[in-house]
Design a protein around this motif. Structure first.
Motif, short mmCIF file in Angstrom:
data_model
loop_
_atom_site.label_atom_id
_atom_site.label_comp_id
_atom_site.label_asym_id
_atom_site.label_seq_id
_atom_site.Cartn_x
_atom_site.Cartn_y
_atom_site.Cartn_z
N MET A 358 24.39 46.35 40.97
CA MET A 358 23.81 45.01 40.86
C MET A 358 24.26 44.32 39.57
O MET A 358 24.71 43.18 39.59
CB MET A 358 22.28 45.09 40.91
CG MET A 358 21.61 43.77 41.12
SD MET A 358 20.65 43.11 39.76
CE MET A 358 19.54 44.34 39.23
N VAL A 359 24.19 45.05 38.46
CA VAL A 359 24.57 44.48 37.16
C VAL A 359 26.06 44.14 37.13
O VAL A 359 26.47 43.09 36.62
CB VAL A 359 24.21 45.46 36.01
CG1 VAL A 359 24.80 44.99 34.69
CG2 VAL A 359 22.69 45.60 35.90
N ALA A 360 26.89 45.03 37.71
CA ALA A 360 28.34 44.77 37.75
C ALA A 360 28.65 43.51 38.54
O ALA A 360 29.47 42.68 38.14
CB ALA A 360 29.07 45.97 38.36
N THR A 361 27.97 43.35 39.68
CA THR A 361 28.17 42.15 40.51
C THR A 361 27.80 40.88 39.73
O THR A 361 28.55 39.90 39.72
CB THR A 361 27.33 42.24 41.80
OG1 THR A 361 27.63 43.45 42.48
CG2 THR A 361 27.61 41.06 42.72
N VAL A 362 26.65 40.92 39.07
CA VAL A 362 26.19 39.76 38.30
C VAL A 362 27.14 39.46 37.15
O VAL A 362 27.57 38.32 36.95
CB VAL A 362 24.75 39.98 37.76
CG1 VAL A 362 24.36 38.88 36.80
CG2 VAL A 362 23.75 40.06 38.91
N ALA A 363 27.49 40.51 36.38
CA ALA A 363 28.31 40.32 35.18
C ALA A 363 29.68 39.73 35.51
O ALA A 363 30.12 38.76 34.89
CB ALA A 363 28.48 41.65 34.45
N VAL A 364 30.34 40.28 36.54
CA VAL A 364 31.68 39.81 36.90
C VAL A 364 31.61 38.40 37.49
O VAL A 364 32.45 37.55 37.19
CB VAL A 364 32.36 40.79 37.90
CG1 VAL A 364 33.67 40.22 38.41
CG2 VAL A 364 32.59 42.13 37.23
N THR A 365 30.60 38.15 38.31
CA THR A 365 30.46 36.82 38.91
C THR A 365 30.23 35.75 37.84
O THR A 365 30.87 34.70 37.85
CB THR A 365 29.29 36.79 39.92
OG1 THR A 365 29.50 37.79 40.91
CG2 THR A 365 29.18 35.45 40.60
N VAL A 366 29.34 36.04 36.91
CA VAL A 366 29.04 35.07 35.85
C VAL A 366 30.25 34.88 34.94
O VAL A 366 30.57 33.77 34.53
CB VAL A 366 27.80 35.51 35.05
CG1 VAL A 366 27.59 34.62 33.82
CG2 VAL A 366 26.55 35.47 35.94
N ALA A 367 30.95 35.99 34.64
CA ALA A 367 32.10 35.92 33.74
C ALA A 367 33.25 35.12 34.36
O ALA A 367 33.92 34.33 33.69
CB ALA A 367 32.57 37.32 33.37
N THR A 368 33.49 35.33 35.66
CA THR A 368 34.62 34.66 36.33
C THR A 368 34.21 33.36 37.00
O THR A 368 35.08 32.56 37.37
CB THR A 368 35.23 35.58 37.42
OG1 THR A 368 34.23 35.86 38.42
CG2 THR A 368 35.72 36.89 36.83
N GLU A 369 32.89 33.15 37.17
CA GLU A 369 32.36 32.01 37.92
C GLU A 369 32.93 31.97 39.33
O GLU A 369 33.12 30.92 39.91
CB GLU A 369 32.62 30.69 37.18
CG GLU A 369 31.89 30.59 35.85
CD GLU A 369 31.87 29.19 35.28
OE1 GLU A 369 32.51 28.30 35.86
OE2 GLU A 369 31.19 28.99 34.26
N ASN A 370 33.23 33.16 39.86
CA ASN A 370 33.78 33.27 41.22
C ASN A 370 32.96 34.32 41.97
O ASN A 370 33.04 35.51 41.68
CB ASN A 370 35.25 33.67 41.16
CG ASN A 370 35.92 33.61 42.52
OD1 ASN A 370 35.37 34.07 43.51
ND2 ASN A 370 37.11 33.04 42.56
N LEU A 371 32.17 33.86 42.95
CA LEU A 371 31.28 34.75 43.67
C LEU A 371 32.04 35.79 44.49
O LEU A 371 31.59 36.92 44.66
CB LEU A 371 30.36 33.93 44.58
CG LEU A 371 29.30 33.11 43.82
CD1 LEU A 371 28.88 31.90 44.61
CD2 LEU A 371 28.09 33.95 43.49
#
Length: 493
Positions: A358-371
Motif C-alpha cells: 500500500m505504501v509503495a503504491t502511494v509513494a510512487v503514485t504521488v512521486a510520479t503523479e501517474n496512477l
C-alpha cells in the motif's frame, strides 16, 4: 445475484422512472463543480471538462456494461494529462483522448478486464489513497497568494458540505456550498478569484471535429505514453467502481463490455473536444447508494441535465468563487481517502507485506503523479513479496531406513514447487553422507513449472556423479506429466 431493472421496465413504472429522473438531476448538479475543478487541475478551460462529462455520461449509458454507473471527467484522468497540456496544449490533449479511447477498446478485446483479479486489495487501497492525496495537493496553489477572505470562505464551504447531510440529503451539499458562497460573493461584492477568470464557459453545444495537430510519427511519440497511461488509469478506476456497484446492487455486470464502452466513450468525447474521463466513484455512489438508481436512464439523464444547466446557466456558473470549488475538492479528497487503512489498529493487524504494498503504491503514485505507474509498482511489489513468502512453503525432511536393498535415504518434500520455492531445493540434500539409494517422495507436493523440473534434474545429476540412484516417487498426474515431458530436456549440456 439479482437481475437489475431495465430501461424498458423503468419507463413502464412511474415510481422507478421518478427515481431514475431525480437521480440523474442530482448527479448532474453534483457533476458541475467537479467537472470544472478537474478541468482546472488538467489546465484546460472548464468547457472541456463539462463537455467531457456530458459526452462520457451519454455515451457510456448506451454502450457501457454496468448500468447506473456514472462516467465523466475525473481527477485521475486530469492528473495524467495535465503535464501534456502544459507542454503541448489542448489540441494534443484531444488527440490523446481519442488515442487513449482506441487503446481501451484494444485492451478490452485482449481481455484486460480479466487481469483485474491480479490487482491485490492493498494496491487498490494505495490507489485510492494516492488519488486523494493528489487531488488535495492540486488545491494547494489555489490557497497560496490569494486574498485573506478566501480562507474563511473555504472553511465555510467545508462546514456546509460536512453539516448539511446531517440535516437533509435532498440536495447535494457541495452544490449548496457553491450556491451559498456564490451568493455571499455577489451580495457583498467580494473580490476573490472566480471560475470566469479560468476561461470561458460554453454557450453552445459541443461540435464534432478533428484535433488540429500535425499527423506525424513525432506527434504519436508525444501522445502515445499519455494515451496509454490514460487508458490504463481509466480502465482501472472504471473496473474497480463497477465491482463496487455490483456489490452494492447485488447484480452482475459485463466488465469486458464496460472496458470497450469506456474506450468508445473516450473516442466520442475526444472528437467532441472533451478532456476524456472514466467512471466516477463519488457520483456513482450518489446515483446508486443515495438516489437508488439502477438503470442506464439515470446515467443518460445526468449527462443531458448537465449540458442543459451549463449552457442555459453559463453566466451564473462563471461567477462561482474558486474558494467554493476548493472546498468541494478538499472534501472529495477527504472522502476518497481510506482512513481505516492508516488507523493504528488496522496497521497492527495487517501483515507487514500488505502495508508495504500500500505504501509503495502511494509513494510512487504521488512521486510520479501517474496512477498507472503507481499501480504497476504496487502490483510488482505485491508479486515479489508474495514470491518471497511462498518460497518458504516447500519443506524437505530426511530420514534413513533399512530396506531389502540396503540403507535408503528418503526425502519427503511438502508444499508447492515453483521457481521461487524450488530455487534452493538443490541445497536441501545431503549428497556426501547419503547411502547408495535415495528416494524423493513428492506425494505431498505439486510441480508447477520448468524451474522445479530443472531443480529435480540437478539433484539426480549430482547423485548420479557419486554413483547414487535417485527414485522420484509420488508425483500426482499433472506433476508427472510435466516432469515426464521436461525431465532431461532443460539442459544444453
Amino acid at each position: 445475484m439479482h437481475h437489475a431493472p431495465t430501461v424498458r421496465s423503468a419507463l413502464r413504472s412511474p415510481l422507478r422512472l421518478r427515481t431514475e429522473v431525480l437521480a440523474g438531476l442530482v448527479v448532474a448538479l453534483a457533476l458541475i463543480p467537479e467537472a470544472i475543478s478537474f478541468s482546472i487541475i488538467a489546465g484546460v478551460d472548464p468547457r472541456l471538462g463539462l463537455f467531457a462529462s456530458f459526452t462520457m455520461a451519454v455515451t457510456i449509458s448506451i454502450v457501457g456494461g454496468r448500468p447506473a454507473m456514472i462516467s465523466a471527467a475525473t481527477g485521475a484522468i486530469a492528473l495524467v494529462i495535465a503535464p501534456l497540456v502544459a507542454d503541448y496544449g489542448v489540441e494534443y490533449l484531444i488527440a490523446t483522448v481519442v488515442l487513449g479511447g482506441a487503446m481501451q477498446v484494444v485492451l478490452a478485446v485482449l481481455g484486460v478486464a480479466k487481469l483485474m483479479r491480479f490487482v491485490p486489495r492493498s494496491v487498490m487501497v494505495g490507489f485510492v489513497n494516492a488519488l486523494a492525496i493528489l487531488i488535495f495537493s492540486a488545491q494547494v496553489p489555489e490557497m497560496v497568494d490569494v486574498p485573506w477572505l478566501v480562507y474563511p470562505m473555504i472553511a465555510g464551504g467545508i462546514a456546509i458540505i460536512v453539516m448539511l447531510p446531517k440535516i437533509t440529503d435532498v440536495v447535494p451539499s457541495p452544490l449548496v456550498a457553491i450556491v451559498v458562497l456564490t451568493t455571499i460573493t455577489l451580495t457583498f461584492a467580494i473580490a476573490v478569484p472566480d471560475v470566469g477568470e479560468r476561461g470561458e464557459l460554453p454557450d453552445s453545444l459541443p461540435t464534432l471535429g478533428l484535433p488540429d495537430i500535425p499527423y506525424t510519427f513525432e506527434t504519436l511519440k508525444i501522445i502515445a505514453p499519455y494515451a496509454l497511461a490514460m487508458a490504463l488509469v481509466g480502465l482501472m478506476e472504471s473496473l474497480m467502481t463497477a465491482k463496487l456497484v455490483d456489490d452494492i446492487t447485488d447484480t452482475g455486470s459485463d466488465k469486458t463490455r464496460e472496458s470497450w464502452g469506456q474506450g468508445v466513450a473516450n473516442v466520442v468525447t475526444g472528437f467532441f473536444g472533451g478532456m476524456g474521463g472514466c467512471a466516477m466513484i463519488g457520483q456513482t455512489m450518489i446515483n446508486v447508494k443515495a438516489s437508488h438508481a439502477r438503470t442506464r436512464l439515470s446515467t443518460f439523464l445526468a449527462g443531458v441535465f448537465l449540458l442543459v444547466l451549463v449552457v442555459g446557466l453559463g453566466d451564473l456558473v462563471a461567477v462561482i468563487p474558486m474558494a467554493a470549488l476548493v472546498a468541494v475538492m478538499v472534501m472529495v479528497a477527504v472522502g476518497t481517502f481510506d482512513w481505516h487503512s492508516i488507523q493504528l489498529s488496522t496497521l497492527r493487524r495487517m501483515p507487514k507485506s500488505e502495508t508495504t504494498v500500500m505504501v509503495a503504491t502511494v509513494a510512487v503514485t504521488v512521486a510520479t503523479e501517474n496512477l498507472a505507474i503507481g499501480v504497476g509498482v504496487g502490483v510488482l511489489t505485491a508479486m515479489v513479496l508474495f514470491a518471497r513468502r511462498v518460497a518458504h512453503f516447500a519443506q524437505v525432511e530426511r530420514h534413513v531406513v533399512e530396506t531389502g536393498e540396503g540403507p535408503t535415504a528418503i526425502y519427503t518434500v511438502t508444499g508447492e514447487l515453483f521457481f521461487a520455492s524450488s530455487n534452493d531445493l538443490y541445497e536441501q540434500f545431503d549428497y556426501a553422507d547419503d547411502p547408495d539409494r535415495v528416494v524423493v517422495d513428492l506425494t505431498d507436493s505439486h510441480v508447477w513449472d520448468a524451474s522445479t523440473v530443472a531443480a529435480l534434474d540437478a539433484v539426480s545429476t549430482k547423485y548420479a556423479a557419486r554413483g547414487v540412484v535417485v527414485d522420484i516417487q509420488g508425483l500426482n498426474t499433472a506433476s508427472a506429466a510435466m516432469h515426464g515431458r521436461l525431465s532431461g530436456q532443460l539442459s544444453s549440456h
